[in-house]
Design a protein around this motif. Structure first.
Motif, PDB file in Angstrom:
ATOM      1  N   THR A   1       3.333 -10.144  -3.010  1.00  0.00           N
ATOM      2  CA  THR A   1       4.571  -9.357  -2.907  1.00  0.00           C
ATOM      3  C   THR A   1       4.354  -7.947  -2.405  1.00  0.00           C
ATOM      4  OG1 THR A   1       4.347  -8.719  -5.221  1.00  0.00           O
ATOM      5  CG2 THR A   1       5.658 -10.688  -4.751  1.00  0.00           C
ATOM      6  N   HIS A   2       3.081  -7.496  -2.500  1.00  0.00           N
ATOM      7  CA  HIS A   2       2.853  -6.131  -2.006  1.00  0.00           C
ATOM      8  C   HIS A   2       2.721  -6.062  -0.488  1.00  0.00           C
ATOM      9  CE1 HIS A   2      -1.247  -7.766  -2.102  1.00  0.00           C
ATOM     10  NE2 HIS A   2      -1.513  -6.864  -1.143  1.00  0.00           N
ATOM     11  N   ASP A   3       2.718  -7.221   0.192  1.00  0.00           N
ATOM     12  CA  ASP A   3       2.514  -7.254   1.654  1.00  0.00           C
ATOM     13  C   ASP A   3       3.854  -7.128   2.365  1.00  0.00           C
ATOM     14  OD1 ASP A   3       1.965  -7.783   4.308  1.00  0.00           O
ATOM     15  OD2 ASP A   3       0.421  -9.278   3.844  1.00  0.00           O
ATOM     16  N   SER A   4       4.051  -6.017   3.077  1.00  0.00           N
ATOM     17  CA  SER A   4       5.262  -5.814   3.896  1.00  0.00           C
ATOM     18  C   SER A   4       4.899  -5.447   5.321  1.00  0.00           C
ATOM     19  CB  SER A   4       6.141  -4.707   3.272  1.00  0.00           C
ATOM     20  OG  SER A   4       6.624  -5.085   2.015  1.00  0.00           O
ATOM     21  N   THR A   5       3.699  -5.908   5.747  1.00  0.00           N
ATOM     22  CA  THR A   5       3.234  -5.576   7.103  1.00  0.00           C
ATOM     23  C   THR A   5       2.886  -6.796   7.948  1.00  0.00           C
ATOM     24  OG1 THR A   5       0.969  -5.366   6.300  1.00  0.00           O
ATOM     25  CG2 THR A   5       2.328  -3.365   6.323  1.00  0.00           C
ATOM     26  N   THR A   6       2.626  -7.908   7.297  1.00  0.00           N
ATOM     27  CA  THR A   6       2.196  -9.091   8.053  1.00  0.00           C
ATOM     28  C   THR A   6       3.351  -9.623   8.907  1.00  0.00           C
ATOM     29  OG1 THR A   6       0.557  -9.669   6.408  1.00  0.00           O
ATOM     30  CG2 THR A   6       1.324 -11.436   7.878  1.00  0.00           C
ATOM     31  N   VAL A   7       3.056  -9.944  10.196  1.00  0.00           N
ATOM     32  CA  VAL A   7       4.052 -10.474  11.140  1.00  0.00           C
ATOM     33  C   VAL A   7       3.904 -11.988  11.213  1.00  0.00           C
ATOM     34  CG1 VAL A   7       4.862 -10.492  13.524  1.00  0.00           C
ATOM     35  CG2 VAL A   7       4.082  -8.356  12.469  1.00  0.00           C
TER      36      VAL A   7
ATOM     37  N   VAL B   1       5.100  -5.597 -11.296  1.00  0.00           N
ATOM     38  CA  VAL B   1       5.015  -6.434 -10.118  1.00  0.00           C
ATOM     39  C   VAL B   1       6.371  -6.491  -9.412  1.00  0.00           C
ATOM     40  CG1 VAL B   1       5.557  -8.580 -11.310  1.00  0.00           C
ATOM     41  CG2 VAL B   1       4.201  -8.653  -9.208  1.00  0.00           C
ATOM     42  N   GLY B   2       6.361  -6.568  -8.074  1.00  0.00           N
ATOM     43  CA  GLY B   2       7.598  -6.646  -7.307  1.00  0.00           C
ATOM     44  C   GLY B   2       8.139  -5.302  -6.889  1.00  0.00           C
ATOM     45  N   GLN B   3       7.519  -4.193  -7.307  1.00  0.00           N
ATOM     46  CA  GLN B   3       7.972  -2.849  -6.962  1.00  0.00           C
ATOM     47  C   GLN B   3       6.886  -2.158  -6.135  1.00  0.00           C
ATOM     48  OE1 GLN B   3      10.960  -0.999  -7.587  1.00  0.00           O
ATOM     49  NE2 GLN B   3       9.932   0.258  -6.073  1.00  0.00           N
ATOM     50  N   SER B   4       7.241  -1.440  -5.115  1.00  0.00           N
ATOM     51  CA  SER B   4       6.309  -0.636  -4.346  1.00  0.00           C
ATOM     52  C   SER B   4       6.322   0.779  -4.891  1.00  0.00           C
ATOM     53  CB  SER B   4       6.695  -0.633  -2.869  1.00  0.00           C
ATOM     54  OG  SER B   4       6.483  -1.903  -2.301  1.00  0.00           O
ATOM     55  N   TYR B   5       5.167   1.480  -4.755  1.00  0.00           N
ATOM     56  CA  TYR B   5       5.000   2.828  -5.306  1.00  0.00           C
ATOM     57  C   TYR B   5       4.399   3.726  -4.239  1.00  0.00           C
ATOM     58  CZ  TYR B   5       5.784   0.391  -9.696  1.00  0.00           C
ATOM     59  OH  TYR B   5       6.316  -0.396 -10.685  1.00  0.00           O
ATOM     60  N   LEU B   6       4.777   5.030  -4.321  1.00  0.00           N
ATOM     61  CA  LEU B   6       4.252   6.043  -3.411  1.00  0.00           C
ATOM     62  C   LEU B   6       3.476   7.068  -4.217  1.00  0.00           C
ATOM     63  CD1 LEU B   6       7.318   6.590  -1.074  1.00  0.00           C
ATOM     64  CD2 LEU B   6       5.122   5.585  -0.428  1.00  0.00           C
ATOM     65  N   ILE B   7       2.321   7.495  -3.672  1.00  0.00           N
ATOM     66  CA  ILE B   7       1.450   8.469  -4.325  1.00  0.00           C
ATOM     67  C   ILE B   7       1.343   9.655  -3.382  1.00  0.00           C
ATOM     68  CG2 ILE B   7      -0.853   8.919  -5.233  1.00  0.00           C
ATOM     69  CD1 ILE B   7      -1.041   5.815  -5.616  1.00  0.00           C
ATOM     70  N   GLU B   8       1.611  10.902  -3.930  1.00  0.00           N
ATOM     71  CA  GLU B   8       1.578  12.121  -3.125  1.00  0.00           C
ATOM     72  C   GLU B   8       0.503  13.051  -3.659  1.00  0.00           C
ATOM     73  OE1 GLU B   8       4.606  15.602  -1.456  1.00  0.00           O
ATOM     74  OE2 GLU B   8       5.102  14.537  -3.313  1.00  0.00           O
ATOM     75  N   VAL B   9      -0.386  13.567  -2.771  1.00  0.00           N
ATOM     76  CA  VAL B   9      -1.396  14.569  -3.103  1.00  0.00           C
ATOM     77  C   VAL B   9      -1.029  15.845  -2.361  1.00  0.00           C
ATOM     78  CG1 VAL B   9      -3.844  15.177  -3.086  1.00  0.00           C
ATOM     79  CG2 VAL B   9      -3.147  12.797  -3.425  1.00  0.00           C
ATOM     80  N   MET B  10      -0.953  16.994  -3.127  1.00  0.00           N
ATOM     81  CA  MET B  10      -0.499  18.260  -2.542  1.00  0.00           C
ATOM     82  C   MET B  10      -1.477  19.367  -2.874  1.00  0.00           C
ATOM     83  SD  MET B  10       3.255  17.554  -4.008  1.00  0.00           S
ATOM     84  CE  MET B  10       2.446  16.637  -5.315  1.00  0.00           C
ATOM     85  N   ALA B  11      -1.388  20.443  -2.142  1.00  0.00           N
ATOM     86  CA  ALA B  11      -2.144  21.668  -2.476  1.00  0.00           C
ATOM     87  C   ALA B  11      -1.328  22.478  -3.475  1.00  0.00           C
ATOM     88  CB  ALA B  11      -2.434  22.469  -1.233  1.00  0.00           C
TER      89      ALA B  11
ATOM     90  N   GLY C   1       6.169  -9.785   0.914  1.00  0.00           N
ATOM     91  CA  GLY C   1       5.509 -11.074   0.991  1.00  0.00           C
ATOM     92  C   GLY C   1       6.375 -12.209   1.498  1.00  0.00           C
ATOM     93  N   VAL C   2       7.602 -11.903   1.987  1.00  0.00           N
ATOM     94  CA  VAL C   2       8.503 -12.962   2.463  1.00  0.00           C
ATOM     95  C   VAL C   2       9.017 -12.601   3.865  1.00  0.00           C
ATOM     96  CG1 VAL C   2      10.619 -14.240   2.045  1.00  0.00           C
ATOM     97  CG2 VAL C   2       9.205 -13.522   0.103  1.00  0.00           C
ATOM     98  N   ALA C   3       8.907 -13.583   4.863  1.00  0.00           N
ATOM     99  CA  ALA C   3       9.482 -13.433   6.210  1.00  0.00           C
ATOM    100  C   ALA C   3      10.669 -14.375   6.310  1.00  0.00           C
ATOM    101  CB  ALA C   3       8.447 -13.750   7.270  1.00  0.00           C
TER     102      ALA C   3
ATOM    103  N   SER D   1       0.861  18.035   2.062  1.00  0.00           N
ATOM    104  CA  SER D   1       0.958  16.777   1.311  1.00  0.00           C
ATOM    105  C   SER D   1       0.392  15.613   2.106  1.00  0.00           C
ATOM    106  CB  SER D   1       2.413  16.499   0.940  1.00  0.00           C
ATOM    107  OG  SER D   1       3.199  16.409   2.106  1.00  0.00           O
ATOM    108  N   ALA D   2      -0.250  14.665   1.384  1.00  0.00           N
ATOM    109  CA  ALA D   2      -0.737  13.397   1.934  1.00  0.00           C
ATOM    110  C   ALA D   2      -0.137  12.265   1.104  1.00  0.00           C
ATOM    111  CB  ALA D   2      -2.252  13.361   1.906  1.00  0.00           C
ATOM    112  N   TRP D   3       0.203  11.126   1.794  1.00  0.00           N
ATOM    113  CA  TRP D   3       0.965  10.064   1.118  1.00  0.00           C
ATOM    114  C   TRP D   3       0.208   8.749   1.186  1.00  0.00           C
ATOM    115  CZ3 TRP D   3       5.612  10.634  -1.413  1.00  0.00           C
ATOM    116  CH2 TRP D   3       6.252  11.869  -1.275  1.00  0.00           C
ATOM    117  N   TYR D   4       0.423   7.902   0.119  1.00  0.00           N
ATOM    118  CA  TYR D   4      -0.194   6.591  -0.018  1.00  0.00           C
ATOM    119  C   TYR D   4       0.846   5.648  -0.602  1.00  0.00           C
ATOM    120  CZ  TYR D   4      -4.495   9.217   0.662  1.00  0.00           C
ATOM    121  OH  TYR D   4      -5.448  10.042   1.166  1.00  0.00           O
ATOM    122  N   ARG D   5       0.720   4.343  -0.235  1.00  0.00           N
ATOM    123  CA  ARG D   5       1.637   3.327  -0.763  1.00  0.00           C
ATOM    124  C   ARG D   5       0.809   2.247  -1.458  1.00  0.00           C
ATOM    125  NH1 ARG D   5       6.803   1.690   0.443  1.00  0.00           N
ATOM    126  NH2 ARG D   5       6.890   3.161   2.197  1.00  0.00           N
TER     127      ARG D   5
END
Length: 800
Positions: A211-217, A144-154, A247-249, A86-90
């Motif tokens: 709102t999709h940004d949860s990495t910026t410091v 909007v406001g929700q994060s999603y995960l995408i999974e690719v499998m064999a 999107g909020v610190a 499996s490979a994952w994406y957000r």
């Protein structure tokens, strides 16, 4: 998918729609990039999708499946294994829209699923085979406001391979370009939490929250007007950096440790446009004092450390102690201040209000708290002088101790005296001459007024009589036998009640007394015997005492010797009565004869007699004679010498008195000398020349006469000499005769032959004279001896 497979027409339309989608996306995607190996093997490391369209290629053959991967629902045949490699994406959408995803172009059979990033994950869509191929495709509406995960499998037993994921989102997907304060800080107190809590949002170019940004410091800092020192410091729970969430610190638990007006907060994050808050003020609170330690001290104390306990003490706070201050504390905490209070602040007794003041902004002063400065209870350690002599005049009394204050009073006897000088440990007071005119004991105390204070212990100050001092005597010596006289003792501090102590003669009442002189009478009897007297003067108590001591001596004369009688003595003289003539002799004189003391038989001022034992004169030589008189005075006399001589030797007889000459001069002869006064070193003399001498006894000497002396005929004078004296003994003759000299008359004549014939006829020979003239045969002479004499006379025989 099962429902779709049951409707072949729907499947056909779906495949057509998929093909159309691929045709539309191919121009956007461009050539497929080569597969890359990334770390999105699990959902923790999911690759963030930040743009649309989005194409990602990765080699998944080395990817694994986590045990925590979610189970799939309604996703192809149930008997086909899925969820391997499996490979994952957000993806976090900036706005609501439609997501289309496929794995077209992958080289293995894939499975594709979309989940809402909830706990647990919520499956939204899943596909195994989307077209007549082994790839997958899904389409799902996002909010909007929700994060999603995408999974690719064999799918099935596939081992993965080159997988290509293509994403298209029809809603807005934007990036942050600026920061903005969502919640602004408001005025608060130092060290208090800033409310509301500062909150920084990430804005896109349109001002919308990303709102999709949860990495910026985001980093938060405090900006200050001017350059205050020390600078206020901003702290937040968890630090001054935060990672944005949707999107909020948010920064919680923030506070500033020092008061400051016009401060702002500044948020920064890399190249994003920074944000600055509105100005706000951090104010100091009003301090509160609850206790002081110590709560009071004694007046006159040295500088000390005061600890103030309370609350809301701020940096920069100062303390006022009475009229002293403001004082900057040495240390400050929220609840404690420590400061050094100078000695000047507590030099006088009284209450001192203590006030703590916090600086602006805000701040203010605490309510006053009373600090009591009390007078100490005085203590006397010593006074100087510790006493005085009655009538000695005015003086300054120094009182040493502790607890003295500026208002201390000195009490001397029944008088109250204001000290002339005052320190915490020393007072000085002027004492008038009238206060010590008479002897007595005077109580000395120190009194301190209130608050506190009180009286010291009592120190007794004694006014006493002086101790007298003797400086000299009008006469310090008198010879033995002097007439009585008046002795004056000079000195100081003599009193009418003074008495004189005159050594062994005891106490004397003076005949006259002045402060500097005392006289006493000495009698002739007291001067008759040599002695030394220690003289002191005694003053009565209180005080008083005995003076120094000076000496008065009745002295012996110094003896002088003029002659001895007899003037010499013989070693054989036995016991000697010796008369010593001179002057200065006394009954206690000591006579030394060759260093030995002899008892005096008689004594007058000019003559002494002593008996000298014979043993002290038994050997020749000089004997020293000296007389010594005892101290005081006295001393040794000059020394006279008494010669002790040997007696003159006397010869009584010689044996033999006749020796026969030896012509061959071979054999020595021995002669015994009888007499007296012979010594071990006595020497016999032969016509004045010394000969080997053996000392047999005091009356007998043996002399060896060498054979050479016997070759000379005639009379020889024999005498004795004792070395060490010049006189010889008397001398006796000794005859060296010829053997033919039968009658020993010293001549060789016809009478010698006739004398032999007479002996033959019965006459007596000369004693000691050998008549055996020829030396042959028996000792008694015979006719041959007479014939031998005649032959000698005729010249026929030569004899000595």
């Amino acid at each position: 998918m099962r429902n779709l497979r049951q409707n072949p027409g729907a499947i056909r339309w779906l495949r057509v729609a998929a093909l159309l989608t691929v045709m539309l996306l191919l121009p956007l995607v461009g050539a497929r990039p080569p597969a890359r190996a990334l770390t999105n093997d699990n959902r923790v490391n999911a690759v963030e999708i930040t743009s649309s369209p989005y194409v990602h290629t990765v080699m998944t053959s080395a990817f694994t499946t986590e045990a925590s991967d979610p189970a799939l629902v309604d996703c192809g045949p149930a008997n086909v294994p899925k969820q391997t490699h499996s490979a994952w994406y957000r993806f976090t959408p900036a706005g609501s829209g439609q997501l289309a995803a496929n794995t077209y172009g992958s080289d293995y059979d894939t499975v594709l699923a979309v989940f809402a990033a909830t706990t647990p994950l919520t499956q939204l869509a899943c596909n195994d085979d989307a077209i007549p191929s082994l790839q997958s495709a899904v389409s799902v509406a996002l909010t909007v406001g929700q994060s999603y995960l995408i999974e690719v499998m064999a799918s099935g037993n596939q081992n993965g391979g080159n997988m290509t994921l293509t994403i298209t989102y029809t809603g807005a997907v934007t990036s942050a370009v600026a920061l903005a304060f969502d919640a602004q800080p408001s005025a608060t107190l130092t060290a208090s939490t800033i409310t509301p809590a500062p909150s920084v949002v990430l804005r896109d170019a349109n001002g919308a929250t990303v709102t999709h940004d949860s990495t910026t410091v985001v980093t938060l800092a405090l900006q200050l007007p001017g350059s205050p020192s020390p600078a206020p410091k901003l702290t937040c729970t968890g630090g001054l950096t935060r990672t944005a969430q949707a999107g909020v610190a948010a920064f919680d638990g923030c506070s500033v440790d020092r008061a400051i007006a016009g401060a702002t907060l500044r948020a920064t994050s890399g190249s994003l446009t920074a944000a600055t808050s509105i100005p706000f003020t951090i104010s100091n609170p009003q301090p509160v004092v609850t206790s002081l330690s110590p709560s009071g001290v004694l007046a006159g104390s040295s500088a000390f450390t005061l600890t103030v306990t309370g609350s809301a003490f701020m940096p920069g706070a100062t303390v006022q102690v009475g009229a002293t201050g403001p004082i900057t504390p040495a240390s400050i905490t929220d609840t404690t201040l420590t400061l050094t209070v100078p000695a000047a602040a507590v030099s006088q007794a009284g209450d001192r209000p203590v006030v703590v003041t916090n600086v602006a902004p805000g701040g203010g002063s605490s309510a006053p708290t009373s600090f009591t400065v009390s007078n100490p209870s005085p203590t006397i350690a010593s006074v100087s002088p510790a006493g005085a002599i009655a009538g000695s005049g005015a003086f300054t009394l120094t009182i040493n101790g502790e607890g003295f204050v500026s208002s201390s009073i000195v009490n001397f006897g029944d008088k109250t005296i204001v000290p002339a000088t005052k320190t915490a440990t020393k007072l000085t007071a002027a004492i008038a001459a009238s206060d010590i005119a008479q002897t007595g004991e005077f109580p000395v105390t120190v009194t301190n007024p209130g608050p506190g204070g009180g009286g010291s212990q009592t120190f007794t100050f004694a006014v006493t009589n002086p101790t007298p001092t003797i400086s000299s005597l009008s006469s310090s010596t008198k010879p033995v036998g002097s007439a009585g006289f008046i002795l004056t003792i000079n000195g100081s501090k003599f009193l009418p009640q003074s008495t004189v102590l005159f050594g062994a003669l005891g106490s004397r009442v003076p005949t006259t007394v002045t402060p500097s002189a005392i006289t006493i009478a000495l009698t002739t009897l007291e001067l008759a015997t040599a002695a030394t007297y220690d003289i002191t003067v005694l003053n009565p108590e209180p005080g008083g005492g005995q003076s120094n001591s000076v000496s008065f001596a009745v002295v012996n004369p110094s003896p002088l010797l003029s002659s001895l009688s007899p003037a010499q003595w013989l070693t054989t003289g036995g016991e000697l009565t010796l008369t010593i003539n001179g002057q200065g002799f006394v009954a206690t004189s000591v006579v030394e004869f060759e260093g030995a003391q002899l008892a005096i038989a008689t004594v007058t001022p000019t003559k002494l007699t002593v008996v000298v034992p014979g043993a002290m004169t038994g050997t020749p030589g000089p004997r020293s004679v000296k007389v010594t008189n005892a101290s005081p005075g006295g001393g040794p006399s000059n020394t006279l010498s008494l010669p002790v001589l040997l007696p003159k030797p006397v010869i009584a007889s010689l044996s033999p008195s006749v020796l026969t000459a030896r012509q061959d001069a071979v054999d020595d002869a021995v002669v015994e000398i009888n007499g007296s006064a012979f010594l071990p070193n006595s020497v016999a003399r032969w016509n004045g020349s010394s000969r080997p001498t053996e000392h047999v006894s005091a009356t007998l000497l043996r002399v060896t006469v060498p054979a050479a002396d016997l070759t000379i005929l005639g009379s020889v004078q024999v005498s004795v000499f004792n070395p060490g004296q010049s006189d010889l003994s008397n001398s006796l003759p000794l005859l060296v005769r010829s053997r033919a000299d039968a009658n020993c008359d010293g001549t060789l004549a016809l009478s010698d032959a006739l004398f032999i014939l007479k002996i033959i006829a019965g006459a007596s020979p000369v004693p000691g004279c050998d008549a055996n003239a020829d030396g042959i045969g028996p000792a008694n002479p015979d006719a041959n001896d007479a014939l031998y004499v005649l032959r000698v006379l005729a010249g026929l025989v030569i004899v000595p």
